[in-house]
Design a protein around this motif. Sequence first.
Motif, PDB file in Angstrom:
ATOM      1  N   ALA A 180      73.860  76.776  40.374  1.00  0.00           N
ATOM      2  CA  ALA A 180      73.119  76.202  39.258  1.00  0.00           C
ATOM      3  C   ALA A 180      72.656  74.802  39.644  1.00  0.00           C
ATOM      4  O   ALA A 180      73.459  73.996  40.112  1.00  0.00           O
ATOM      5  CB  ALA A 180      73.993  76.133  38.018  1.00  0.00           C
ATOM      6  N   CYS A 181      71.385  74.514  39.466  1.00  0.00           N
ATOM      7  CA  CYS A 181      70.886  73.158  39.682  1.00  0.00           C
ATOM      8  C   CYS A 181      71.143  72.378  38.398  1.00  0.00           C
ATOM      9  O   CYS A 181      70.602  72.702  37.344  1.00  0.00           O
ATOM     10  CB  CYS A 181      69.397  73.154  40.015  1.00  0.00           C
ATOM     11  N   ILE A 182      71.986  71.337  38.492  1.00  0.00           N
ATOM     12  CA  ILE A 182      72.355  70.596  37.291  1.00  0.00           C
ATOM     13  C   ILE A 182      71.726  69.200  37.234  1.00  0.00           C
ATOM     14  O   ILE A 182      71.794  68.555  36.191  1.00  0.00           O
ATOM     15  CB  ILE A 182      73.888  70.492  37.143  1.00  0.00           C
ATOM     16  N   TYR A 183      71.103  68.763  38.346  1.00  0.00           N
ATOM     17  CA  TYR A 183      70.497  67.429  38.329  1.00  0.00           C
ATOM     18  C   TYR A 183      69.639  67.261  39.577  1.00  0.00           C
ATOM     19  O   TYR A 183      69.927  67.854  40.614  1.00  0.00           O
ATOM     20  CB  TYR A 183      71.588  66.346  38.308  1.00  0.00           C
ATOM     21  N   THR A 184      68.599  66.427  39.446  1.00  0.00           N
ATOM     22  CA  THR A 184      67.833  66.008  40.627  1.00  0.00           C
ATOM     23  C   THR A 184      67.557  64.514  40.535  1.00  0.00           C
ATOM     24  O   THR A 184      67.344  63.976  39.442  1.00  0.00           O
ATOM     25  CB  THR A 184      66.477  66.752  40.762  1.00  0.00           C
ATOM     26  N   MET A 185      67.596  63.843  41.675  1.00  0.00           N
ATOM     27  CA  MET A 185      67.197  62.444  41.782  1.00  0.00           C
ATOM     28  C   MET A 185      66.008  62.403  42.734  1.00  0.00           C
ATOM     29  O   MET A 185      66.140  62.736  43.917  1.00  0.00           O
ATOM     30  CB  MET A 185      68.338  61.588  42.319  1.00  0.00           C
ATOM     31  N   VAL A 186      64.847  62.028  42.210  1.00  0.00           N
ATOM     32  CA  VAL A 186      63.587  62.127  42.950  1.00  0.00           C
ATOM     33  C   VAL A 186      63.134  60.749  43.418  1.00  0.00           C
ATOM     34  O   VAL A 186      63.236  59.757  42.683  1.00  0.00           O
ATOM     35  CB  VAL A 186      62.502  62.775  42.055  1.00  0.00           C
ATOM     36  N   SER A 187      62.634  60.683  44.639  1.00  0.00           N
ATOM     37  CA  SER A 187      62.111  59.435  45.177  1.00  0.00           C
ATOM     38  C   SER A 187      60.721  59.139  44.626  1.00  0.00           C
ATOM     39  O   SER A 187      60.021  60.028  44.128  1.00  0.00           O
ATOM     40  CB  SER A 187      62.042  59.510  46.702  1.00  0.00           C
ATOM     41  N   ASN A 188      60.335  57.863  44.721  1.00  0.00           N
ATOM     42  CA  ASN A 188      58.972  57.471  44.376  1.00  0.00           C
ATOM     43  C   ASN A 188      58.347  56.744  45.566  1.00  0.00           C
ATOM     44  O   ASN A 188      58.960  56.649  46.627  1.00  0.00           O
ATOM     45  CB  ASN A 188      58.952  56.608  43.103  1.00  0.00           C
ATOM     46  N   LYS A 189      57.158  56.230  45.384  1.00  0.00           N
ATOM     47  CA  LYS A 189      56.467  55.608  46.521  1.00  0.00           C
ATOM     48  C   LYS A 189      57.145  54.324  46.979  1.00  0.00           C
ATOM     49  O   LYS A 189      57.066  53.967  48.153  1.00  0.00           O
ATOM     50  CB  LYS A 189      55.003  55.378  46.185  1.00  0.00           C
ATOM     51  N   ASP A 190      57.819  53.620  46.075  1.00  0.00           N
ATOM     52  CA  ASP A 190      58.578  52.441  46.494  1.00  0.00           C
ATOM     53  C   ASP A 190      59.700  52.838  47.443  1.00  0.00           C
ATOM     54  O   ASP A 190      59.931  52.179  48.463  1.00  0.00           O
ATOM     55  CB  ASP A 190      59.175  51.729  45.279  1.00  0.00           C
ATOM     56  N   ASP A 191      60.420  53.912  47.095  1.00  0.00           N
ATOM     57  CA  ASP A 191      61.484  54.408  47.978  1.00  0.00           C
ATOM     58  C   ASP A 191      60.917  54.758  49.348  1.00  0.00           C
ATOM     59  O   ASP A 191      61.484  54.409  50.391  1.00  0.00           O
ATOM     60  CB  ASP A 191      62.127  55.672  47.378  1.00  0.00           C
TER      61      ASP A 191
END
Length: 248
Positions: A180-191
């Motif tokens: 089960a996918c329970i969370y995601t932390m996504v990068s942005n252009k600053d990262d």
Amino acid sequence: MDIWKYYAITHHKHDICNPMYGYKLDKLLKLLDLKPGSRVLDIGCGKGEVLIRLAEMYGISGIGIDASPYFIKDCRQKKEARVPSADIEFLEMEGASYSNEANELFGLTACIGASFAYGGLANTITALKKMTRPKGLILIGEPYWLQEPDPQYLKQSGLGKEDISTHLGNIESAQKQGLACIYTMVSNKDDWDHYETLQWWSTIDYMESNPDDKDNAELTEKLSKTKYEYLSYGRDTVNWAIYVFKRQ
């Protein structure tokens, strides 16, 4: 040039060897709410930041695996400086070569940016799932396409379209194996800009400090190539996420 030397040079200024700022990684790790003494396995641990931060936050124990002798040296130095009493072991080896001889099931397994160790995301999920206890967590860091990649970008980078999936595709790959996918932390252009351009800085610093290194010509060529690919295509084409899966 030696691939591990190359990464040691380009990532000299990095603590976290993927496109995500430390404060965002901390937010993610704090959500895990691990118990003291929880056992953690990190495949392709880089400079050991995930394990060491978890030891600082929760008092976990665990094992970090990385094939880079440079990064493993960094891991051990960090451990002694920040969590000298932690029960954490860092092993220099290919990730897929790690043999879980005791058949230990870990409360948390991770492979953040190193799915190549198992030949791709699906195989990584299979391998980590076997070493994760029921209801345990699996952290995987993986790129995904933001848009259809330009054929010229694929040609220049050596990537195949099938080498990277979509954000949904990464999640579905785990769901197909019962996670089960329970969370995601996504990068942005600053990262991404921090991650990519810090490599430029590290490379220039190295060549200025080591003007007689025979690998400088190759470093110069690689720097020009990767800079062009990122600014011309990659910045708008590829993104990155850390996925939190739960073994049900």
